[in-house]
Enzyme design. Sequence first.
Site, mmCIF file in Angstrom:
data_model
loop_
_atom_site.group_PDB
_atom_site.id
_atom_site.type_symbol
_atom_site.label_atom_id
_atom_site.label_comp_id
_atom_site.label_asym_id
_atom_site.label_seq_id
_atom_site.Cartn_x
_atom_site.Cartn_y
_atom_site.Cartn_z
ATOM 1 N N ILE A 196 0.828 -1.208 0.000
ATOM 2 C CA ILE A 196 0.000 0.000 0.000
ATOM 3 C C ILE A 196 0.854 1.246 0.000
ATOM 4 C CG2 ILE A 196 -1.794 1.304 1.160
ATOM 5 C CD1 ILE A 196 -2.725 -1.246 2.467
ATOM 6 N N GLU A 197 1.731 1.297 0.915
ATOM 7 C CA GLU A 197 2.403 2.573 1.085
ATOM 8 C C GLU A 197 3.644 2.398 1.937
ATOM 9 O OE1 GLU A 197 1.543 5.779 -0.127
ATOM 10 O OE2 GLU A 197 3.589 5.964 0.611
ATOM 11 N N LYS B 289 1.275 -4.013 8.778
ATOM 12 C CA LYS B 289 2.307 -2.988 8.820
ATOM 13 C C LYS B 289 3.558 -3.565 9.469
ATOM 14 C CE LYS B 289 3.382 1.607 10.671
ATOM 15 N NZ LYS B 289 2.857 2.875 11.174
ATOM 16 N N ASP C 147 1.064 13.039 15.676
ATOM 17 C CA ASP C 147 1.342 13.043 14.238
ATOM 18 C C ASP C 147 0.042 13.034 13.436
ATOM 19 O OD1 ASP C 147 2.920 13.244 12.001
ATOM 20 O OD2 ASP C 147 3.467 11.127 11.930
HETATM 21 N N1 ATP Z 1 -5.166 -0.098 8.320
HETATM 22 C C1 ATP Z 1 -4.853 0.423 7.124
HETATM 23 N N2 ATP Z 1 -5.644 0.186 6.057
HETATM 24 C C2 ATP Z 1 -5.326 0.705 4.856
HETATM 25 N N3 ATP Z 1 -4.261 1.486 4.609
HETATM 26 C C3 ATP Z 1 -3.434 1.752 5.628
HETATM 27 C C4 ATP Z 1 -3.675 1.242 6.939
HETATM 28 N N4 ATP Z 1 -2.707 1.672 7.756
HETATM 29 C C5 ATP Z 1 -1.896 2.431 6.998
HETATM 30 N N5 ATP Z 1 -2.305 2.484 5.723
HETATM 31 C C6 ATP Z 1 -1.678 3.207 4.611
HETATM 32 O O1 ATP Z 1 -0.283 3.206 4.807
HETATM 33 C C7 ATP Z 1 0.191 4.531 4.988
HETATM 34 C C8 ATP Z 1 1.304 4.539 5.994
HETATM 35 O O2 ATP Z 1 0.846 4.000 7.226
HETATM 36 P P1 ATP Z 1 1.347 4.603 8.588
HETATM 37 O O3 ATP Z 1 1.107 6.058 8.578
HETATM 38 O O4 ATP Z 1 0.752 3.823 9.707
HETATM 39 O O5 ATP Z 1 2.895 4.248 8.482
HETATM 40 P P2 ATP Z 1 4.141 5.120 8.811
HETATM 41 O O6 ATP Z 1 5.276 4.324 8.340
HETATM 42 O O7 ATP Z 1 4.117 5.472 10.235
HETATM 43 O O8 ATP Z 1 3.931 6.374 7.906
HETATM 44 P P3 ATP Z 1 4.537 7.832 7.999
HETATM 45 O O9 ATP Z 1 5.790 7.750 8.748
HETATM 46 O O10 ATP Z 1 4.699 8.200 6.569
HETATM 47 O O11 ATP Z 1 3.508 8.651 8.682
HETATM 48 C C9 ATP Z 1 -1.027 5.347 5.394
HETATM 49 O O12 ATP Z 1 -0.892 6.681 5.027
HETATM 50 C C10 ATP Z 1 -2.115 4.655 4.621
HETATM 51 O O13 ATP Z 1 -2.117 5.094 3.283
HETATM 52 MG MG MG Z 2 1.813 7.852 8.577
#
Ligand code: ATP
Ligand code: MG
Lengths: 299, 461
Positions: free
Chosen positions: B109-110, B132, B227
């Site tokens: 996803i991301e 994640k 955040d």
């Molecule tokens: N439960 C979920 N369902 C669908 N998409 C999700 C979910 N959790 C996260 N995502 C997607 O993944 C992205 C990153 O998740 P998250 O913000 O938890 O990770 P991060 O590594 O802490 O990100 P960042 O440091 O960029 O804020 C989110 O912006 C969203 O697009």
């Molecule tokens: Mg995030």
Amino acid sequence: MAPIITGLSHLANPLATPEQLATSPSQLDGVPSDLEVSLRYAGARLTQIAGILLRLPQDIVAQAVVIFTRFWVGESGSLLEFGIKDVSAASVYLVAKNSPLPKSPRSIVNVYALLEAKLPSLGELHGEAMDYDPDSHYVSEGTYQASRSLLMKIEAQMLRKFGFQTHVATPYALCINYLQALDVIGRPKGEDVAARSFAYLNTSLLNPQLPYLTNQPSSLATASVYLAARELEVKLPGGEWWEVFDVDREELGFLVVGMLSTEGFILDEQKKWERRKIPMTVAEVEDEIDRRRILNGED
Amino acid sequence: MTGKSRWTDDKDDAVVAAQRKKEREEKKRAKAEKQRRIEEAQLRHQNEARPGSTPNGHEDSDRPAKRRKVTPGADEQHGESQPRELLRFDASGWGPCRHVDNFERLNHIEEGSYGWVSRARETATGEIVALKKLKMDNLNDGFPITAMREIQTLMQASHLHIVELREIVVGTSLNDVFMVMEFLEHDLKTLQEDMSEPFAPSELKTILLQLTSAVAYLHFHWILHRDLKTSNILMNNRGEIKVADFGMARFTGDPPPALTQLVVTLWYRAPELLLGTTTYDSAIDMWSLGCIFAELLTKEPLFQGSRELDQLLKIFDLLGPPTTESWPTFRRLPNARAMKLPPSPSPHLSPQQSLRRKFPILTGSGVSLLASLLSLNPEHRLTAEETLQHEYFRDEPRPKSKSMMPTFPSKAGQERRRRRASPNAPQRGDAPKIDGNMDSGGIFGRREDIEGGAGFQLKMG
Ligand SMILES: Nc1ncnc2c1ncn2[C@@H]1O[C@H](COP(=O)(O)OP(=O)(O)OP(=O)(O)O)[C@@H](O)[C@H]1O
Ligand SMILES: [Mg+2]
């Protein structure tokens, strides 16, 4: 500073299921149950002393003891796979890390090296240990690196075993609340009752019936207040006052009997291990089991 | 008698050791079998406790006849595939982590700064979840405290508008740790980028109310999110938003403990943080909320600063610089002591008037809410509870009901989400100091008492 609230259900604890309590990986591995009881006790005591040497507050030390104790019930956590010293160290490290007073791996390693050197017998877990100066003991760089990586490995294994559920609620703050609600604090002997209640809560951490794994902090606090007030002849409201704190007579009775038994248990353990070093590592536990086999004329 | 002499013969030794190993293995097997039965009992127990919650929904737990018998060996054939769904996060117990192999990864996803997220299916149940992976940086201190906080706060936060953390699963390496979360189709940032028009006012109110209710819940329970931003707010196709990404979150107290000011993505960072405070409170989340509110009105982030100083300038540009009247204690903040304030850009405009001019579509109560959220002085900022009571939500148009909220095709369900550049979440490290050395616009005076070491990551120009 006001207490840092550590969770939504910060007053409640995850409890062990009857199945978990009935499963002892150590016994399945062939560790005699009385030896398991002794080792769990020694490890809990070791954790308390290490916590004191590390200048951690009572509440955090208690959390570490509870985490230590949880490790040995249910899946994994056999005394033939993990030494009590290592698990105790990882418990303190993990709990302190989550607290406002984290401890460096080096402090942890030093303190446990000190304890290992100074505590040949379980009897000594009760006396002068508190006088040791934790900064007086250093380990070599090689020993430190090895101990540190072991600490990290056991921490990771603990987290996996707990499903990352490391929340521990302790009964101390509740206990004070209850004493206030019962109007004990401020009365003559009020402070004594508080001190005595805390003493019961502290020794209960060592109780072989594992009350911190089977009963909620509210019940533990209630039982300790009940016992302390009775002992110091401080009158509490008539009637079933404990019901206000959601404890019924049966649970209270069970806990009171259990708490009263701790002291005798500790004396017995001390006597049992008066002249012998308590096995703190897996190798030492194996030796102890072999020794018993030979004494019993097996093989 | 030492017992040692008994074991001098190496060969004997080996035989005995082998024998013991065999015994242990047998017992282990018995133990495993026992454990399997325990789990089964738990599963059964759970199904009884939560009617209709059986993994695939086929089994009707009201009909005991369909329940499986627990005679040993009876389940040998399908014992492996039996889903093991322990109730991990209620206060009643704990159990070991399952292996991540119970899930099939479907698509990425991301990628964020603290880990990566993918859509996955639980093999046994067919359920779609988000996985994640936690970033294991700085393993010198063992399991990272940031990851620990993320898990612990999310584990204990249970709210309709906070993403549900179901369990933690692990891989074979001790460094492979994954959070299993409910899957949501969108995040507000990616979604907005694909919308031709911003959300309608009634939709905006629904989103804002839901978001604020989640924040109120967190603050009530002494959790700071730290955040909040559109990419950390997820939305499903049932008209619900959920707050996610607790990578910065932590428990706090009253008075708040000293905390790092290195939190909150720059564009959503409150002025007191930019000015270097270490004793902040829930008001920092409310500032972010104000920024999100404004962003949802226009689909454009409100203050797009390039670095700390620039961010402050952009804020003062819209809302006017703080005065001793509006923010008496502001001069005491570390980075404000020697700061020369810019002249008020539009001296005759109050923050309200300035916001009204910038957001002409917003109603009077909307402007008043936004201004209260974007109050420079954290003590004047509305709390989440107060926000929920604001007249903006009672005025016409009323918040849209969830069932009337629009739905959108999901990017996350198909492909990796596209991202426009935006500042990443704050990195751990030394706190940036704003001081005279970075003074480009002439508004910051020299600070003589610059501490060695920590500062100077921020270079202007
Ligand atoms: N439960 C979920 N369902 C669908 N998409 C999700 C979910 N959790 C996260 N995502 C997607 O993944 C992205 C990153 O998740 P998250 O913000 O938890 O990770 P991060 O590594 O802490 O990100 P960042 O440091 O960029 O804020 C989110 O912006 C969203 O697009
Ligand atoms: Mg995030």
